[in-house]
Structure formats: structure tokens, C-alpha cells
Design a protein around this motif. Structure first.
Motif, PDB file in Angstrom:
ATOM      1  N   PHE A 137       0.854  -1.191   0.000  1.00  0.00           N
ATOM      2  CA  PHE A 137       0.000   0.000   0.000  1.00  0.00           C
ATOM      3  C   PHE A 137       0.887   1.237   0.000  1.00  0.00           C
ATOM      4  CE2 PHE A 137      -3.556   2.673   0.615  1.00  0.00           C
ATOM      5  CZ  PHE A 137      -4.690   1.903   0.419  1.00  0.00           C
ATOM      6  N   GLY A 138       1.931   1.193  -0.835  1.00  0.00           N
ATOM      7  CA  GLY A 138       2.882   2.302  -0.880  1.00  0.00           C
ATOM      8  C   GLY A 138       2.253   3.570  -1.427  1.00  0.00           C
ATOM      9  N   GLY A 139       2.962   4.662  -1.297  1.00  0.00           N
ATOM     10  CA  GLY A 139       2.476   5.943  -1.803  1.00  0.00           C
ATOM     11  C   GLY A 139       2.374   6.962  -0.702  1.00  0.00           C
ATOM     12  N   ARG A 140       2.311   8.206  -1.096  1.00  0.00           N
ATOM     13  CA  ARG A 140       2.286   9.296  -0.111  1.00  0.00           C
ATOM     14  C   ARG A 140       0.868   9.677   0.280  1.00  0.00           C
ATOM     15  NH1 ARG A 140       5.228  13.615  -3.503  1.00  0.00           N
ATOM     16  NH2 ARG A 140       4.020  12.481  -5.037  1.00  0.00           N
ATOM     17  N   THR A 141      -0.098   9.366  -0.568  1.00  0.00           N
ATOM     18  CA  THR A 141      -1.472   9.781  -0.292  1.00  0.00           C
ATOM     19  C   THR A 141      -2.301   8.578   0.142  1.00  0.00           C
ATOM     20  OG1 THR A 141      -1.962   9.530  -2.651  1.00  0.00           O
ATOM     21  CG2 THR A 141      -1.465  11.749  -1.860  1.00  0.00           C
ATOM     22  N   TYR A 142      -2.895   8.705   1.286  1.00  0.00           N
ATOM     23  CA  TYR A 142      -3.746   7.645   1.822  1.00  0.00           C
ATOM     24  C   TYR A 142      -5.194   8.119   1.819  1.00  0.00           C
ATOM     25  CZ  TYR A 142       0.560   5.431   3.458  1.00  0.00           C
ATOM     26  OH  TYR A 142       1.790   4.827   3.514  1.00  0.00           O
ATOM     27  N   PRO A 143      -6.150   7.179   1.871  1.00  0.00           N
ATOM     28  CA  PRO A 143      -7.565   7.569   1.812  1.00  0.00           C
ATOM     29  C   PRO A 143      -8.091   8.201   3.095  1.00  0.00           C
ATOM     30  CG  PRO A 143      -7.357   5.201   2.064  1.00  0.00           C
ATOM     31  CD  PRO A 143      -5.972   5.723   1.841  1.00  0.00           C
TER      32      PRO A 143
END
Length: 434
Positions: free
Chosen positions: A262-268
Motif C-alpha cells: 500500500f505504498g504511496g504518499r497519499t492515503y484515503p
């Protein structure tokens, strides 16, 4: 969970997509049900359908995969560089009947052409647009624009394309894109307010319309329950933290559980959600039992291992939920596309909601809101997005009067929609002025 039934207009578009191989761009003003139609399509199609979106959060919202992840494309301008594909990507791209791209207005022309080249290459159909795949686009270019890159990227677009917009990709010079504009507005019911929003959308605001918006919006103070829609993240964070600090009691926090890829800088949702009893919060997911929807605003009444939130006089117990990150893959044994979960983000589906950015309010509906345009509006469509979240003019509160510089419409969008649209976009007649 019961799924909303389609209007006759939405049903016709569904049948066009499902019953033909045409490339279709589904657009329409805010509140016309584009998301409802996309959801219906994903559940009811008999085609091998893949859903993608330009950003991680947009992909999560529609149960799809980001464009770059799906096609394994590098970030940045791809231009005429070789597109590398391994066997898995080629197999996957060969099984697609229909490629859906949501929030397409954020996709730039170069990325659209890269998808075209990738599909031609993988499917070994170099002379057929998108390698023979049907492409269905959802979005409203009057609301969200592609984000320009650095100086070199902007110079590249200036030299190679009419504009950065997806509709100026070279692939559309050789294949037809049918534009279908949904016209039935489900969010607002007041014809005068619909007319005003249409004027803002097209950049056709008259003095009379501006006066009506400004005089209504100038009322003060706004109700405590009214959410503030602001242009900048720092303003939103300041408003939320100030309001949270004024409440009695101590801050309780819930940390998200993140598993898998669940990589990435923006989360829900917030990785670390801070709440107090009395906090105004917004739900970030539809409830399976239909007690609330994405965008519902309520007040925290109790915090324990779960959170209790009051909505319209009724208190609901809210449990953490899991957002699933998907990846499409090809199953050789069944010769079918499959969608697997590769990561999960688990958190309470809540965020502080005294304020939210206009960008994050996209797709939401509010009965009342304070629109804070700050010192200036800095992107096309921003004012339209903010105003069109409201169900009625009576719910509008402005921190300052609207100015002519707040109504920004990209000329490329106007030119494209006027030259290509067969839909029923009705531009208001008055002469623009503010």
C-alpha cells in the motif's frame, strides 16, 4: 447494500458503452451522476473491463488501479521513449475489452498517447487506436485540470501538443471520441441556482448573478455545523486544529493499520486520526447499511474502541474499515482478468471536518458550507467545484465577495467542448461580466 437505480439518461449511456465498441467520454456538470453510472457499469458489464485513474486516491475510490501501475509506465513525460513491457503486462493488456479511465481531466495528453502506444504494442495491432480496446472516459474538464510539471515538461507540451489536456492527445486525431454529457442534475433542485452554477462553470457570470451569489454569501455568522471549503491545505489544517483545540478534554488518536503493498504518499484517510468528543467529522466511505454516505458530516459523541457519531439526531457506532488496493492480473487457466487485493489500509472512515480543501471536496454534497477562496483562486474550475458542492443557494456563506479573477475557465476546454460535444450542454446567454 442496495445500489441506486439509473435514470433513463444514465441507462442510455450504459447501453451505448455496453452495446458498442465506441470510445466514449462521459461528462456533465457536478451532481449529474457520473460516479453512479461508473459504479453501475463496473458491477453490471459483461465485458472484460478494467478501471483506472490518474491518482492513488481516485483509483481507490472506484476500486481500480492507477494508470502508471496498470501499464507499468514511468512517472513524468514519456514522449517517444521506448515502452518496456514484460510478459505479464502484455498478457493483461491483451485480455481487456474496455478500459475505463476515471477523473480523466487530470490525465495529460502525453499519458493518453502512452496508453495508446502501450496497447498497440502489447496487442500487436500497431495500426489500431488503443490496440482495439474500447476506451471509456469519465470526468468534467470544467472541474479538475492536469497538473503542469516542471519547466522542461511544460516546454515539451508547448512544442508537441495544442495543450496538456487529454483531449489534445494525438490518438484522437485518428479515432472518434463520442462525447456524452449528462444533463439531469441530482444534487440541486432550484433552477435559479442551477443557472448560476452553469454560468460559473462556463465563465459567463453576469453582474446580476455575481450580486445574487455575493449578497447571499455575505450573511454571517455561518452555522457551527457549516463546513469550510478552502483553496489551501494549510488553511484547512489550521481551521481543523484550532477548532479541535477549543474543545474540552484530551485528544484521542487512532493509528491506521497498513498491510501489503500500500505504498504511496497519499492515503484515503489520516494515518494518525486525532479526535475529541464534540469534534465535527466527515465520513469518507459509504456505509453498507446506508446510515451515512461519503461526505456525510456528523459530531463525535463518544470515543472508546469504536467511535460514536451523531448524524441528524441519530447516534451511530462507527467501526474501522479497510480500503483495499487492487491490481489486475491475467489468469492463464481461466483466460480471464482477475482483480486481486495487494494491500489494505484500515482506519476509521472519518476525518476532521470543520474544513476541507476544495480539491478533496470533489464529488461531495453539502447542505451548507463556508467557501474560503483565500487571497486568490489559482486553478481553473476551483470556484465552480466549491459552489457546486452545495444543494442550494441558501446554504452558501462566503468569507469574501467573489471577484472576476475567481472565475477561471480554461480556453482549451471551452474550445474542445464547443467543437466536439453533441450533448445538451446549455451555456447561459448573458454577456460575461462581474
Amino acid at each position: 447494500m442496495t445500489r441506486p437505480t439509473l435514470s433513463a439518461e444514465q441507462q442510455r449511456v450504459f447501453e451505448l458503452i455496453e452495446g458498442t465498441r465506441k470510445h466514449v467520454f462521459v461528462t456533465g456538470r457536478a451532481g449529474t451522476g457520473k460516479s453512479t453510472l461508473l459504479n453501475h457499469l463496473s458491477w453490471n458489464t459483461e465485458k472484460q473491463l478494467v478501471i483506472s485513474a490518474p491518482t492513488g486516491v481516485a483509483a481507490l475510490n472506484v476500486g481500480g488501479q492507477t494508470i502508471h501501475s496498470l501499464f507499468r509506465l514511468p512517472i513524468g513525460v514519456i514522449a517517444d521513449h521506448t515502452i518496456e513491457q514484460n510478459g505479464d503486462v502484455r498478457k493483461l493488456l491483451n485480455t481487456i475489452d474496455t478500459l475505463v479511465i476515471d477523473e480523466v481531466s487530470m490525465v495529460n495528453a502525453d499519458l493518453m498517447d502512452a496508453m495508446d502506444r502501450s496497447l498497440r504494442q502489447a496487442r500487436q495491432r500497431p495500426l489500431e487506436a488503443f490496440g482495439g480496446v474500447q476506451v471509456v472516459l469519465f470526468g468534467d474538464p470544467y472541474q479538475l485540470a492536469p497538473v503542469p510539471g516542471d519547466g522542461d515538461e511544460r516546454a515539451y507540451f508547448a512544442d508537441h501538443y495544442r495543450s496538456m489536456w487529454f483531449f489534445d492527445a494525438k490518438v484522437w486525431e485518428e479515432t472518434e471520441l463520442e462525447i456524452v454529457e449528462l444533463t439531469e442534475i441530482h444534487r440541486q433542485h432550484d433552477d435559479d441556482f442551477k443557472f448560476m452554477l452553469n454560468a460559473v462553470r462556463f465563465g459567463m457570470v453576469t453582474k446580476e448573478i455575481a450580486d445574487a451569489l455575493n449578497s447571499t454569501g455575505a450573511r454571517s455568522p455561518a452555522p457551527d455545523t457549516a463546513i469550510t471549503l478552502a483553496t489551501r491545505n494549510d488553511a484547512v489544517n489550521r481551521i481543523n486544529q484550532t477548532a479541535l483545540g477549543k474543545l474540552p478534554g484530551r485528544v484521542l488518536s487512532a493509528k491506521a493499520e497498513i498491510s501489503g503493498d500500500f505504498g504511496g504518499r497519499t492515503y484515503p484517510a489520516d494515518v494518525n486520526l486525532e479526535l475529541k468528543v464534540g469534534a465535527q467529522v466527515m465520513f469518507l466511505r459509504n456505509d453498507a447499511d446506508q446510515r451515512w454516505v461519503n461526505g456525510t458530516v456528523g459530531t463525535v459523541t463518544k470515543i472508546d474502541s469504536t467511535v460514536w457519531v451523531e448524524v441528524d439526531g441519530e447516534v451511530h457506532e462507527v467501526d474501522p474499515v479497510a480500503w483495499e488496493k487492487y491490481r489486475y492480473s491475467y489468469a492463464p487457466e481461466s483466460k480471464q482478468l482477475s482483480k486481486e487485493v495487494i494491500g489494505e489500509f484500515t482506519q476509521f472512515p472519518l476525518r476532521l471536518a470543520w474544513a476541507v480543501t476544495i480539491h478533496k471536496s470533489q464529488g461531495q454534497t453539502y447542505d451548507e458550507a463556508v467557501v474560503d477562496l483565500g487571497a486568490r483562486v489559482f486553478s481553473p474550475g476551483q470556484t465552480y467545484v466549491a459552489l457546486s458542492r452545495l444543494t442550494s443557494l441558501e446554504g452558501l456563506y462566503l468569507t469574501r465577495p467573489l471577484r472576476p479573477s475567481d472565475i477561471i475557465v480554461d480556453q482549451n476546454v471551452l474550445n474542445f467542448m464547443r467543437s466536439r460535444s453533441r450533448g445538451a450542454a446549455e451555456t447561459p446567454g448573458p454577456t460575461p461580466s462581474l
